[in-house]
Design a protein around this motif. Structure first.
Motif, short mmCIF file in Angstrom:
data_model
loop_
_atom_site.label_atom_id
_atom_site.label_comp_id
_atom_site.label_asym_id
_atom_site.label_seq_id
_atom_site.Cartn_x
_atom_site.Cartn_y
_atom_site.Cartn_z
N ASP A 80 0.61 -0.95 -0.23
CA ASP A 80 0.45 -0.04 -0.21
C ASP A 80 1.11 1.72 0.11
N PHE A 81 0.84 1.73 -1.12
CA PHE A 81 2.24 2.97 -1.30
C PHE A 81 1.35 4.36 -0.54
N GLN A 82 -0.03 4.39 -0.99
CA GLN A 82 -0.63 5.22 -0.26
C GLN A 82 0.57 5.35 1.27
N ARG A 83 0.01 4.31 1.80
CA ARG A 83 -0.29 4.38 3.17
C ARG A 83 1.21 4.72 3.59
N LEU A 84 2.33 3.99 2.48
CA LEU A 84 3.06 4.46 3.41
C LEU A 84 4.31 5.42 3.26
N ALA A 85 4.20 6.62 1.85
CA ALA A 85 3.70 7.71 1.72
C ALA A 85 3.45 8.72 3.12
N HIS A 86 2.04 8.82 3.69
CA HIS A 86 1.54 9.00 4.75
C HIS A 86 2.17 8.72 6.03
N GLU A 87 2.49 7.49 6.13
CA GLU A 87 3.62 7.34 7.06
C GLU A 87 4.48 7.80 6.80
N PHE A 88 5.80 7.58 6.15
CA PHE A 88 7.12 8.56 6.11
C PHE A 88 6.75 9.95 6.92
N CYS A 89 5.98 10.87 5.91
CA CYS A 89 5.66 12.26 6.09
C CYS A 89 4.77 12.65 7.40
N TYR A 90 4.00 11.89 8.15
CA TYR A 90 4.37 11.36 9.88
C TYR A 90 5.39 11.48 10.29
N ILE A 91 6.53 10.54 9.92
CA ILE A 91 7.22 10.72 10.59
C ILE A 91 8.44 11.59 10.77
N GLU A 92 8.42 11.54 8.95
CA GLU A 92 9.17 13.24 8.98
C GLU A 92 8.81 14.70 9.53
N GLY A 93 7.51 14.35 9.71
CA GLY A 93 6.49 15.39 10.44
C GLY A 93 6.55 17.09 8.65
N LEU A 94 6.05 15.93 7.62
CA LEU A 94 6.54 16.65 6.42
C LEU A 94 4.31 16.67 6.19
N GLU B 207 0.99 17.54 3.92
CA GLU B 207 -0.07 16.65 2.42
C GLU B 207 1.01 17.27 1.33
N SER B 208 0.88 18.55 0.78
CA SER B 208 2.29 18.35 0.13
C SER B 208 3.19 17.92 -0.29
N SER B 209 3.72 17.09 0.60
CA SER B 209 4.72 16.09 0.19
C SER B 209 4.17 14.52 -0.18
N PHE B 210 3.34 14.57 0.47
CA PHE B 210 2.57 13.28 0.54
C PHE B 210 2.35 13.16 -1.33
N GLU B 211 2.10 14.23 -0.92
CA GLU B 211 1.36 14.17 -3.31
C GLU B 211 2.18 14.44 -4.11
N PHE B 212 3.51 15.05 -3.17
CA PHE B 212 4.71 14.93 -4.56
C PHE B 212 5.14 13.62 -4.15
N LEU B 213 5.61 12.86 -3.06
CA LEU B 213 5.48 11.07 -3.11
C LEU B 213 5.71 10.70 -4.21
N ILE B 214 3.55 10.64 -3.83
CA ILE B 214 2.68 9.55 -4.47
C ILE B 214 3.32 9.52 -6.53
N ALA B 215 2.88 11.79 -6.93
CA ALA B 215 3.47 11.72 -7.90
C ALA B 215 5.10 11.40 -8.77
N LEU B 216 5.88 11.19 -7.97
CA LEU B 216 7.16 10.82 -8.14
C LEU B 216 7.03 9.27 -8.30
N VAL B 217 7.15 8.69 -7.41
CA VAL B 217 6.24 7.73 -7.34
C VAL B 217 5.88 6.44 -8.32
#
Length: 254
Positions: free
Chosen positions: A187-201, A203-213
């Motif tokens: 679940d790459f959506q979940r994983l991107a959200h988890e990374f952003c939570y851990i790093e304190g980032l 929603e823009s960072s989440f959307e950025f990650l999903i676009a690049l992946v």
């Protein structure tokens, strides 16, 4: 104020508490089926520890770090332009082999997908992400594979040679992109959200990650290699690789 001088960035990270070890010291997962979402989230913790300890580095290095901020996005834009040029050229002269026939068959769809990914990147707060990264002097490890990075009581790294000034999101992108291209059911959506939570980032960072992946990395890489090779008689080998690339790239995540 005195400025600390280090030969390599690894010296600084060891000073900050990161353990520099040999690959033979690692007990890592070899089999893709062993890689679970929970294991990846644990890896995010190791990545975050590296980011925290490297953040704001202002010492002097005899062997300086590269600044790769924004490089992947610019490279991806160039790949789209080159593939567009290839398709136009092949259409003009007609396909000469099976590889070029496949490029004509699938290439335009790949370009549309790549362009959609780049648009999605710019629709996030991309400039804000870059600005934050430069202001905070963020540094990426680059190689975030389980074979290079682990965390137990300490964070362990085998090689620091891919370290660079870059947005912290890129360390997550590199890891998730490789796992996606391996065809792992995650679940790459979940994983991107988890990374952003851990790093304190945000929603823009989440959307950025999903676009690049979601970018069709493997197809573009195969076309780049074909363009650069002088021995075009190997088109059958390239044709097989291109079809595999379509599978590796999988579906877009948005």
């Amino acid at each position: 104020m005195a400025i600390s001088i280090y030969n390599d960035f690894s010296d600084y990270m060891v000073f900050k508490g990161i353990k520099n070890v040999l690959a033979t010291d690692f007990k890592y997962k070899n089999v893709d089926s062993d890689i679970t979402e929970e294991l990846i989230i644990e890896q995010f913790g190791a990545i975050h520890d590296f980011h925290e300890k490297s953040l704001g580095f202002n010492g002097y290095l005899r062997n300086r770090l590269n600044n790769n901020t924004g490089k992947v996005i610019e490279d991806y834009k160039i790949y789209i332009k080159r593939l567009t040029g290839d398709i136009n050229s092949i259409k003009t002269t007609q396909p000469k082999n099976s590889f070029e026939e496949l490029v004509i068959e699938y290439g335009e769809g790949v370009i549309k997908r790549g362009e959609a990914c780049i648009r999605a990147v710019y629709q996030t707060d991309y400039i804000g992400i870059i600005t934050r990264s430069m202001r905070k002097t963020e540094i990426c490890l680059g190689n975030t594979d389980f074979q290079n990075l682990q965390k137990n009581n300490f964070t362990y790294v085998v090689s620091f040679e891919d370290c660079s000034y870059n947005m912290v999101e890129m360390d997550c992108f590199i890891l998730l992109s490789k796992l996606k291209r391996k065809g792992l059911e995650l679940d790459f959506q979940r994983l991107a959200h988890e990374f952003c939570y851990i790093e304190g980032l945000d929603e823009s960072s989440f959307e950025f990650l999903i676009a690049l992946v979601s970018y069709p990395h493997e197809f573009m890489k195969c076309c780049n290699k074909y363009r650069e090779t002088k021995n075009k008689v190997q088109e059958d080998r390239f044709s097989k690789k291109l079809l595999k690339a379509l599978t590796k790239d999988g579906d877009s995540l948005f």
